[in-house]
Design a protein around this motif. Structure first.
Motif, PDB file in Angstrom:
ATOM      1  N   GLN A 136       0.841  -1.216   0.000  1.00 13.51           N
ATOM      2  CA  GLN A 136       0.000   0.000   0.000  1.00 13.51           C
ATOM      3  C   GLN A 136       0.866   1.253   0.000  1.00 13.51           C
ATOM      4  O   GLN A 136       0.608   2.203  -0.734  1.00 13.51           O
ATOM      5  N   SER A 137       1.902   1.250   0.862  1.00 12.05           N
ATOM      6  CA  SER A 137       2.751   2.446   0.967  1.00 12.05           C
ATOM      7  C   SER A 137       3.446   2.734  -0.357  1.00 12.05           C
ATOM      8  O   SER A 137       3.533   3.886  -0.786  1.00 12.05           O
ATOM      9  N   LEU A 138       3.958   1.673  -1.015  1.00  4.88           N
ATOM     10  CA  LEU A 138       4.644   1.896  -2.291  1.00  4.88           C
ATOM     11  C   LEU A 138       3.667   2.410  -3.348  1.00  4.88           C
ATOM     12  O   LEU A 138       4.015   3.295  -4.143  1.00  4.88           O
ATOM     13  N   GLY A 139       2.434   1.890  -3.306  1.00  2.00           N
ATOM     14  CA  GLY A 139       1.393   2.367  -4.225  1.00  2.00           C
ATOM     15  C   GLY A 139       1.124   3.855  -3.991  1.00  2.00           C
ATOM     16  O   GLY A 139       1.068   4.652  -4.942  1.00  2.00           O
ATOM     17  N   ALA A 140       0.984   4.213  -2.700  1.00  2.00           N
ATOM     18  CA  ALA A 140       0.717   5.616  -2.358  1.00  2.00           C
ATOM     19  C   ALA A 140       1.880   6.512  -2.801  1.00  2.00           C
ATOM     20  O   ALA A 140       1.682   7.630  -3.279  1.00  2.00           O
ATOM     21  N   LEU A 141       3.116   5.997  -2.648  1.00  2.00           N
ATOM     22  CA  LEU A 141       4.294   6.774  -3.065  1.00  2.00           C
ATOM     23  C   LEU A 141       4.252   7.063  -4.559  1.00  2.00           C
ATOM     24  O   LEU A 141       4.527   8.187  -5.008  1.00  2.00           O
ATOM     25  N   ALA A 142       3.882   6.042  -5.346  1.00  2.00           N
ATOM     26  CA  ALA A 142       3.803   6.220  -6.797  1.00  2.00           C
ATOM     27  C   ALA A 142       2.793   7.318  -7.135  1.00  2.00           C
ATOM     28  O   ALA A 142       3.077   8.205  -7.958  1.00  2.00           O
ATOM     29  N   LEU A 143       1.644   7.296  -6.438  1.00  2.00           N
ATOM     30  CA  LEU A 143       0.610   8.315  -6.702  1.00  2.00           C
ATOM     31  C   LEU A 143       1.109   9.714  -6.320  1.00  2.00           C
ATOM     32  O   LEU A 143       0.884  10.695  -7.034  1.00  2.00           O
ATOM     33  N   GLN A 144       1.799   9.783  -5.168  1.00  2.00           N
ATOM     34  CA  GLN A 144       2.299  11.086  -4.717  1.00  2.00           C
ATOM     35  C   GLN A 144       3.308  11.661  -5.708  1.00  2.00           C
ATOM     36  O   GLN A 144       3.329  12.854  -5.985  1.00  2.00           O
ATOM     37  N   ILE A 145       4.160  10.798  -6.252  1.00  2.00           N
ATOM     38  CA  ILE A 145       5.158  11.279  -7.218  1.00  2.00           C
ATOM     39  C   ILE A 145       4.460  11.784  -8.496  1.00  2.00           C
ATOM     40  O   ILE A 145       4.834  12.825  -9.051  1.00  2.00           O
ATOM     41  N   GLU A 146       3.407  11.063  -8.882  1.00  2.00           N
ATOM     42  CA  GLU A 146       2.631  11.528 -10.049  1.00  2.00           C
ATOM     43  C   GLU A 146       2.068  12.919  -9.790  1.00  2.00           C
ATOM     44  O   GLU A 146       2.110  13.806 -10.641  1.00  2.00           O
ATOM     45  N   ALA A 147       1.538  13.103  -8.545  1.00  2.00           N
ATOM     46  CA  ALA A 147       0.941  14.399  -8.195  1.00  2.00           C
ATOM     47  C   ALA A 147       2.008  15.504  -8.256  1.00  2.00           C
ATOM     48  O   ALA A 147       1.763  16.596  -8.771  1.00  2.00           O
TER      49      ALA A 147
ATOM     50  N   GLU B 119       4.686  15.539 -10.027  1.00  2.00           N
ATOM     51  CA  GLU B 119       5.014  15.733 -11.438  1.00  2.00           C
ATOM     52  C   GLU B 119       4.054  16.751 -12.082  1.00  2.00           C
ATOM     53  O   GLU B 119       4.473  17.650 -12.805  1.00  2.00           O
ATOM     54  N   LYS B 120       2.750  16.559 -11.728  1.00  2.00           N
ATOM     55  CA  LYS B 120       1.742  17.445 -12.331  1.00  2.00           C
ATOM     56  C   LYS B 120       1.842  18.869 -11.766  1.00  2.00           C
ATOM     57  O   LYS B 120       1.609  19.845 -12.468  1.00  2.00           O
ATOM     58  N   LEU B 121       2.203  18.958 -10.450  1.00  2.00           N
ATOM     59  CA  LEU B 121       2.191  20.276  -9.807  1.00  2.00           C
ATOM     60  C   LEU B 121       3.453  21.098 -10.091  1.00  2.00           C
ATOM     61  O   LEU B 121       3.420  22.328 -10.032  1.00  2.00           O
ATOM     62  N   ILE B 122       4.534  20.414 -10.395  1.00  3.01           N
ATOM     63  CA  ILE B 122       5.861  21.039 -10.332  1.00  3.01           C
ATOM     64  C   ILE B 122       5.962  22.319 -11.174  1.00  3.01           C
ATOM     65  O   ILE B 122       6.609  23.278 -10.755  1.00  3.01           O
ATOM     66  N   GLU B 123       5.279  22.342 -12.307  1.00  2.00           N
ATOM     67  CA  GLU B 123       5.417  23.528 -13.155  1.00  2.00           C
ATOM     68  C   GLU B 123       4.424  24.621 -12.793  1.00  2.00           C
ATOM     69  O   GLU B 123       4.781  25.780 -12.694  1.00  2.00           O
ATOM     70  N   LYS B 124       3.159  24.204 -12.511  1.00  2.00           N
ATOM     71  CA  LYS B 124       2.180  25.274 -12.279  1.00  2.00           C
ATOM     72  C   LYS B 124       2.065  25.727 -10.824  1.00  2.00           C
ATOM     73  O   LYS B 124       1.671  26.861 -10.561  1.00  2.00           O
ATOM     74  N   ASP B 125       2.405  24.897  -9.850  1.00  2.00           N
ATOM     75  CA  ASP B 125       2.261  25.314  -8.445  1.00  2.00           C
ATOM     76  C   ASP B 125       3.403  24.699  -7.629  1.00  2.00           C
ATOM     77  O   ASP B 125       3.265  23.684  -6.963  1.00  2.00           O
ATOM     78  N   SER B 126       4.550  25.363  -7.700  1.00  2.00           N
ATOM     79  CA  SER B 126       5.748  24.751  -7.101  1.00  2.00           C
ATOM     80  C   SER B 126       5.629  24.647  -5.575  1.00  2.00           C
ATOM     81  O   SER B 126       6.172  23.728  -4.962  1.00  2.00           O
ATOM     82  N   GLU B 127       4.880  25.568  -4.931  1.00  2.00           N
ATOM     83  CA  GLU B 127       4.748  25.509  -3.468  1.00  2.00           C
ATOM     84  C   GLU B 127       4.001  24.221  -3.048  1.00  2.00           C
ATOM     85  O   GLU B 127       4.434  23.497  -2.136  1.00  2.00           O
ATOM     86  N   SER B 128       2.884  23.955  -3.758  1.00  2.00           N
ATOM     87  CA  SER B 128       2.142  22.717  -3.460  1.00  2.00           C
ATOM     88  C   SER B 128       3.003  21.488  -3.777  1.00  2.00           C
ATOM     89  O   SER B 128       2.933  20.468  -3.080  1.00  2.00           O
ATOM     90  N   ALA B 129       3.824  21.624  -4.813  1.00  2.00           N
ATOM     91  CA  ALA B 129       4.698  20.494  -5.180  1.00  2.00           C
ATOM     92  C   ALA B 129       5.676  20.193  -4.042  1.00  2.00           C
ATOM     93  O   ALA B 129       5.920  19.036  -3.696  1.00  2.00           O
TER      94      ALA B 129
END
Ligand SMILES: Nc1ncnc2c1ncn2[C@@H]1O[C@H](COP(=O)(O)OP(=O)(O)OP(=O)(O)O)[C@@H](O)[C@H]1O
Ligand SMILES: [Mg+2]
Length: 263
Positions: free
Chosen positions: A70-81, A83-93
């Motif tokens: 479960q933890s590794l699954g959650a980590l994969a999802l967090q990294i995806e998130a 990835e999506k945030l990094i350009e438009k909202d670096s603080e949330s990233a």
């Protein structure tokens, strides 16, 4: 007239030889009953160990699946998130990355707990004393039971098989103290004397009725002391358990150590 046998000493000779024969028969019967009981106990213990080993495998598989999976699954999802945030909202990233770091730490801790439960690396790397000290701290953590370890004359390492046997015995004995004794203190003493390793685990708890533990073995409980007995006998040692109702429990062991000291 007194009946005489071949030796000329009268009938007393026959009488004594008959008595001797009966004593021998009784001793042989007691011995074979003891051996039968011992082999039954061994069979039961073996069955119990096989079941316990299977249960332990299931537990490890479940923890790997439910916990680490479960933890590794959650980590994969967090990294995806991230990835999506990094350009438009670096603080949330960055916030998301902090959460990810925490989850990696938790997962790593859980993984080490699992590894430790299977085989403490301190036992191989640092030896019995360090492994025992850190196990006792973990096992008694959160209880009011004080722990004392006295090692007298034990300087080098013991043979790996001996260290593992002793470690497993101390694990069981300490679990028993924690679970059953209500003790304020438990102490373990390990001493080298005249080619023997002597060890004692002593608690000041409730003690128990030793005669009852033999008859109370059923299901998944009541195997610990029998396991200790078997481990001691496999290493050619001697065991004495003294349970003093109301005054505590003492487990004493003695092993020959010729050729048993490692590097
Ligand atoms: N240090 C102790 N202080 C008080 N009672 C003890 C102690 N050690 C063992 N006992 C008693 O002896 C019984 C048998 O212990 P044993 O370790 O064989 O089985 P268990 O702890 O009940 O189950 P398990 O199979 O999980 O070890 C215990 O149930 C407990 O009543
Ligand atoms: Mg037990």
């Amino acid at each position: 007239m007194v009946a005489r046998d071949d030796c000329g000493h009268g009938c007393c000779c026959k009488y004594f030889s008959e008595q001797y024969r009966q004593k021998e028969v009784a001793e042989n019967r007691a011995l074979s009953e003891h051996l039968y009981k011992q082999s039954q106990e061994r069979g039961e213990l073996l069955n119990h160990l096989i079941t316990a080993q299977e249960d332990e495998r299931k537990r490890v598989a479940r923890e790997l699946h439910d916990d680490l999976g479960q933890s590794l699954g959650a980590l994969a999802l967090q990294i995806e998130a991230v990835e999506k945030l990094i350009e438009k909202d670096s603080e949330s990233a960055i916030n998301q990355l902090n959460l990810t770091r925490d989850l990696i730490k938790e997962t790593t801790d859980r993984m080490y707990d699992l590894i430790l439960a299977l085989r403490p690396s301190t036992l191989d790397d640092l030896g019995l004393i360090s492994a025992l000290q850190s196990h006792a701290e973990r096992c008694l953590e959160g209880s009011d039971i004080a722990f004392e370890l006295n090692t007298d004359g034990l300087t080098g390492r013991l043979e790996p098989e001996m260290e593992t046997t002793l470690y497993r015995i101390y694990q069981e004995a300490l679990t028993n103290v924690r679970r059953h004794s209500g003790a304020k203190k438990v102490s373990i003493t390990i001493t080298m004397v005249d080619g023997y390793l002597e060890s004692e685990i002593r608690d000041d708890g409730t003690g128990f009725d030793l005669s009852r533990f033999e008859s109370n073995r059923e299901g998944s409980h009541g195997w610990g002391l029998l396991g200790i007995k078997e481990r001691v006998s496999q290493m050619g040692g001697e065991l004495e358990i003294t349970a003093l109702p109301g005054r505590g429990t003492i487990i004493r062991m003695r092993f020959p150590i010729t050729g048993r000291i490692g590097g």
